[in-house]
Write an enzyme that holds these catalytic residues in place. Structure first.
Site, PDB file in Angstrom:
ATOM      1  N   SER A 121      34.555 -11.027  20.573  1.00  0.00           N
ATOM      2  CA  SER A 121      35.574 -11.109  19.537  1.00  0.00           C
ATOM      3  C   SER A 121      36.938 -11.178  20.203  1.00  0.00           C
ATOM      4  CB  SER A 121      35.499  -9.881  18.626  1.00  0.00           C
ATOM      5  OG  SER A 121      36.675  -9.766  17.836  1.00  0.00           O
ATOM      6  N   SER A 122      37.876 -11.833  19.544  1.00  0.00           N
ATOM      7  CA  SER A 122      39.218 -11.952  20.121  1.00  0.00           C
ATOM      8  C   SER A 122      39.949 -10.616  20.193  1.00  0.00           C
ATOM      9  CB  SER A 122      40.053 -12.952  19.321  1.00  0.00           C
ATOM     10  OG  SER A 122      40.127 -12.591  17.957  1.00  0.00           O
ATOM     11  N   CYS A 123      39.402  -9.574  19.556  1.00  0.00           N
ATOM     12  CA  CYS A 123      40.043  -8.251  19.633  1.00  0.00           C
ATOM     13  C   CYS A 123      39.883  -7.615  21.008  1.00  0.00           C
ATOM     14  CB  CYS A 123      39.506  -7.318  18.556  1.00  0.00           C
ATOM     15  SG  CYS A 123      37.814  -6.762  18.845  1.00  0.00           S
ATOM     16  N   TYR A 150      35.468  -0.854  19.041  1.00  0.00           N
ATOM     17  CA  TYR A 150      34.699  -2.098  18.939  1.00  0.00           C
ATOM     18  C   TYR A 150      35.026  -3.021  20.109  1.00  0.00           C
ATOM     19  CZ  TYR A 150      33.125  -6.605  17.026  1.00  0.00           C
ATOM     20  OH  TYR A 150      32.521  -7.823  16.834  1.00  0.00           O
ATOM     21  N   LYS A 154      32.611  -4.707  23.155  1.00  0.00           N
ATOM     22  CA  LYS A 154      32.509  -6.139  23.423  1.00  0.00           C
ATOM     23  C   LYS A 154      32.923  -6.470  24.855  1.00  0.00           C
ATOM     24  CE  LYS A 154      30.747  -7.667  19.670  1.00  0.00           C
ATOM     25  NZ  LYS A 154      29.426  -8.334  19.704  1.00  0.00           N
ATOM     26  N   HIS A 193      36.199  -8.133   6.628  1.00  0.00           N
ATOM     27  CA  HIS A 193      37.397  -8.568   7.315  1.00  0.00           C
ATOM     28  C   HIS A 193      38.396  -9.139   6.309  1.00  0.00           C
ATOM     29  CE1 HIS A 193      34.676  -8.561  10.900  1.00  0.00           C
ATOM     30  NE2 HIS A 193      35.774  -8.107  11.461  1.00  0.00           N
ATOM     31  N   ASP A 283      49.353  -3.085   9.653  1.00  0.00           N
ATOM     32  CA  ASP A 283      49.260  -4.531   9.801  1.00  0.00           C
ATOM     33  C   ASP A 283      48.237  -4.934  10.846  1.00  0.00           C
ATOM     34  OD1 ASP A 283      50.954  -5.759   7.980  1.00  0.00           O
ATOM     35  OD2 ASP A 283      52.728  -5.507   9.234  1.00  0.00           O
TER      36      ASP A 283
END
Length: 326
Positions: A121-123, A150, A154, A193, A283
């Site tokens: 994931s891009s997180c 999370y 990953k 999401h 945010d």
């Protein structure tokens, strides 16, 4: 290039008749990959639901892999959720994903899986990474606190794949998709999401005739969105055209604000009321746009526009609303 059993490996077309295991085949990403593989002519695609096989159970995972003996694997199974779910249950997101990944990857080593694609994931990238985010930003700064557990899981998966390459010469790879959406997404009010949550919120408001909709935050963060069918196409492309230790970013290379995506969704579902923003809510990361130049250099770019993808997803949501979670 990696060396398998002392022989140099170069990527190329996959055997359409080989056993191909898609872990997480019923989820957003996994189901899209199954559709893409079927469309490409693969004849022996294997999947198990979480009720049939708990990938957190190491013995059960090894037994399954020994029985099926897949030649190819896409590891798309994961516990996923939005900001609220990640913030509320960080232990679950860390522990469950670590166990799933470790069990599948270790079992894949034991059963000598040829090609494996791990999906992250891009997180995984730092909260304040340069924009757009290049692959070499990994592990260069602090993570976004709302989903750090999370992200750490990953990141561990990426390093596991890299370790398998170094220690065993396995031609395994990792892909890091941006924010995904499409059929079989999670539309539950508490676990979804941002995009599916907005689709459900605005659609229900349109159906009920509500005068206003309230969203979290300021609406100013910028996000990149990729349809799951595009992601699946990129996965097959990578498995047939890429071999290297670096994870590969998968996205569109463009982003929009949350406020803009909310306005687009409102238009697609026909909502004409007001939108309010609860600025007491977080945010998250201010911007998360991926640098997709590596993928473009490999010959792949996204094909589904955001508006077209949203129309498809809303149509699917309407067709399946009765059975959706939550």
């Amino acid at each position: 290039m990696t060396a398998v059993d002392g022989v140099d490996f170069s990527p190329g077309p996959l055997d359409r008749d080989a056993t191909f295991y898609v872990a997480g085949h019923r989820g957003l990403v996994g189901s899209a990959i199954v559709r893409r593989l079927e469309g490409a002519g693969f004849t022996n695609i294997v999947g198990r639901s979480s009720a049939e096989l708990d990938l957190k159970d190491r013995d059960a995972t090894f037994a399954f892999m020994r029985e099926v003996q897949p030649r190819y694997v896409v590891l798309a199974a994961a516990k996923v959720g939005g900001i609220m779910a990640n913030s509320t249950y960080p232990v679950d997101f860390l522990s469950d994903n670590m166990r799933i990944q470790t069990n599948v990857l270790d079992a894949a080593l034991e059963t000598d899986v040829d090609r494996l694609l791990f999906l992250g994931s891009s997180c995984i990238y730092p909260k304040f990474a340069p924009q757009p985010i290049p692959e070499d930003s990994l592990l260069t700064g602090h993570l976004e606190p709302t989903n750090d557990a999370y992200a750490i899981a990953k990141i561990a998966g990426i390093l596991h794949v890299q370790a398998a390459r170094r220690q065993y010469g396995r031609p395994w790879i990792s892909a890091m998709p941006t924010n995904l959406y499409g059929p079989n997404d999670n539309f539950s009010p508490k676990g979804s999401h941002v995009l599916p949550a907005l689709i459900r919120r605005y659609d229900e408001a349109a159906q009920s005739g509500a005068g206003s909709v309230t969203n979290w935050g300021t609406g100013s963060p910028r996000r990149e969105f990729l349809h799951s069918d595009d992601m699946a196409d990129a996965c097959l492309h990578l498995m047939e055209n890429y071999d290297g230790p670096s994870q590969v970013n998968v996205g569109t290379g463009t982003d929009v604000t949350i406020k803009e995506i909310a306005e687009t969704i409102a238009g697609v579902v026909g909502y004409e009321g007001e939108t309010e923003w609860d600025t007491s809510k977080p945010d998250g990361t201010p911007q998360k746009l991926l640098d997709v130049s590596m993928l473009a250099n490999l010959g792949w770019t996204s094909q589904i526009s955001l508006e077209e993808g949203l129309r498809r997803t809303v149509a699917w949501y309407h067709e399946n609303a009765a059975r959706l979670r939550g």
